[in-house]
Design an enzyme around this catalytic site. Structure first.
Site, PDB file in Angstrom:
ATOM      1  N   TYR A  14       0.796  -1.226   0.000  1.00 22.88           N
ATOM      2  CA  TYR A  14       0.000   0.000   0.000  1.00 22.88           C
ATOM      3  C   TYR A  14       0.830   1.279   0.000  1.00 22.88           C
ATOM      4  O   TYR A  14       0.285   2.374  -0.100  1.00 22.88           O
ATOM      5  CB  TYR A  14      -0.936   0.010   1.209  1.00 22.88           C
ATOM      6  CG  TYR A  14      -1.884  -1.161   1.206  1.00 22.88           C
ATOM      7  CD1 TYR A  14      -2.957  -1.211   0.324  1.00 22.88           C
ATOM      8  CD2 TYR A  14      -1.690  -2.239   2.070  1.00 22.88           C
ATOM      9  CE1 TYR A  14      -3.820  -2.296   0.308  1.00 22.88           C
ATOM     10  CE2 TYR A  14      -2.549  -3.325   2.053  1.00 22.88           C
ATOM     11  CZ  TYR A  14      -3.613  -3.343   1.172  1.00 22.88           C
ATOM     12  OH  TYR A  14      -4.459  -4.417   1.151  1.00 22.88           O
ATOM     13  N   HIS A  19      -4.538   6.135  -0.941  1.00 25.62           N
ATOM     14  CA  HIS A  19      -5.144   5.969   0.380  1.00 25.62           C
ATOM     15  C   HIS A  19      -4.141   6.184   1.512  1.00 25.62           C
ATOM     16  O   HIS A  19      -4.538   6.282   2.668  1.00 25.62           O
ATOM     17  CB  HIS A  19      -5.734   4.560   0.482  1.00 25.62           C
ATOM     18  CG  HIS A  19      -7.114   4.488   1.051  1.00 25.62           C
ATOM     19  ND1 HIS A  19      -7.957   5.562   1.194  1.00 25.62           N
ATOM     20  CD2 HIS A  19      -7.815   3.415   1.511  1.00 25.62           C
ATOM     21  CE1 HIS A  19      -9.103   5.162   1.714  1.00 25.62           C
ATOM     22  NE2 HIS A  19      -9.043   3.873   1.922  1.00 25.62           N
ATOM     23  N   TYR A  64      -5.348  -1.241   9.507  1.00 23.27           N
ATOM     24  CA  TYR A  64      -5.912  -1.082   8.178  1.00 23.27           C
ATOM     25  C   TYR A  64      -6.994  -0.007   8.254  1.00 23.27           C
ATOM     26  O   TYR A  64      -7.600   0.235   9.298  1.00 23.27           O
ATOM     27  CB  TYR A  64      -6.425  -2.390   7.553  1.00 23.27           C
ATOM     28  CG  TYR A  64      -5.284  -3.308   7.184  1.00 23.27           C
ATOM     29  CD1 TYR A  64      -4.644  -3.174   5.959  1.00 23.27           C
ATOM     30  CD2 TYR A  64      -4.829  -4.264   8.074  1.00 23.27           C
ATOM     31  CE1 TYR A  64      -3.569  -3.992   5.617  1.00 23.27           C
ATOM     32  CE2 TYR A  64      -3.760  -5.084   7.750  1.00 23.27           C
ATOM     33  CZ  TYR A  64      -3.130  -4.932   6.514  1.00 23.27           C
ATOM     34  OH  TYR A  64      -2.069  -5.737   6.200  1.00 23.27           O
ATOM     35  N   ASN A  66     -10.118   0.668   7.385  1.00 22.61           N
ATOM     36  CA  ASN A  66     -11.509   0.567   7.817  1.00 22.61           C
ATOM     37  C   ASN A  66     -11.684   0.384   9.323  1.00 22.61           C
ATOM     38  O   ASN A  66     -12.799   0.530   9.834  1.00 22.61           O
ATOM     39  CB  ASN A  66     -12.216  -0.560   7.072  1.00 22.61           C
ATOM     40  CG  ASN A  66     -12.334  -0.278   5.588  1.00 22.61           C
ATOM     41  OD1 ASN A  66     -11.975   0.796   5.104  1.00 22.61           O
ATOM     42  ND2 ASN A  66     -12.835  -1.238   4.851  1.00 22.61           N
ATOM     43  N   ASN A 112     -14.118   5.452   4.758  1.00 21.76           N
ATOM     44  CA  ASN A 112     -14.336   4.432   5.791  1.00 21.76           C
ATOM     45  C   ASN A 112     -13.444   4.611   7.010  1.00 21.76           C
ATOM     46  O   ASN A 112     -13.854   4.300   8.129  1.00 21.76           O
ATOM     47  CB  ASN A 112     -14.152   3.036   5.203  1.00 21.76           C
ATOM     48  CG  ASN A 112     -15.294   2.668   4.276  1.00 21.76           C
ATOM     49  OD1 ASN A 112     -16.398   3.178   4.410  1.00 21.76           O
ATOM     50  ND2 ASN A 112     -15.021   1.790   3.326  1.00 21.76           N
TER      51      ASN A 112
END
Length: 187
Positions: A14, A19, A64, A66, A112
């Site tokens: 990531y 994000h 993470y 969320n 989120n």
């Protein structure tokens, strides 16, 4: 004391994705203030230091995106801080790459990570720095888009938004949030 949280996802997969701009800004703040963000505590990587006379804790949740609220709520409860001294930095598809927007409070919108934080804190009354990542094009799936990397053409604007985010956080801590909003929301 201030708690500065940058949102993102852990792991090399990531790194440098849209994000993870919150993590990128935390890395720049850590460099600016010579704070080592490597201690694992509260389901996050954290580092403690000072900005002027204020104690500052830099945070990169490892839950993470969320589930970011689990880590943020744990830290806020542990340090018993006023939510006005929590600043969350995260990506925003409603702003073009290169733009940032500072707000004193607000909803999580479609993000989120922010929705998780608001749910776990039971409040949306905390400052945030939204870093523009632009919208997906041609019906691209939102999840795929936010997990994609930036184009070479975006790099200069992106770096400027990171630098403005660092300057805005610094201004909010050393002066106040209203001044940071007046200075950096126009850029």
């Amino acid at each position: 004391m201030y708690i500065i949280v940058g949102l993102g996802n852990p792991g090399d997969k990531y790194e440098k994705t849209r994000h993870n701009v919150g993590f990128n800004v935390i890395d720049l703040l850590a460099k600016e203030y010579s704070i080592d963000v490597s201690k694992i505590k509260h389901k996050a990587l954290i580092g403690e230091g000072r900005v002027g006379t204020e104690k500052v804790i830099l945070v990169k949740p490892m839950t993470y995106m969320n589930l970011s609220g689990e880590s943020v709520a744990d830290i806020c409860n542990y340090y018993n801080i006023d939510l006005e001294n929590l600043i969350v930095i995260y990506d925003d598809i409603d702003l073009d790459v290169g733009k940032i927007r500072i707000r004193k409070k607000g909803s999580g919108g479609t993000h989120n990570g922010m929705r998780s934080i608001i749910k776990c804190l039971g409040s949306n009354e905390f400052p945030r720095v939204r870093v523009g990542i632009s919208k997906p094009k041609n019906g691209q799936d939102l999840a795929d888009f936010v997990l994609s990397r930036f184009s070479k053409e975006d790099e200069k604007s992106l770096q400027e938004s990171f630098e403005n985010s660092v300057a805005a956080v610094d201004c909010a801590i050393r002066n106040d949030l209203d001044l940071a909003m007046n200075r950096y929301n126009m850029k």
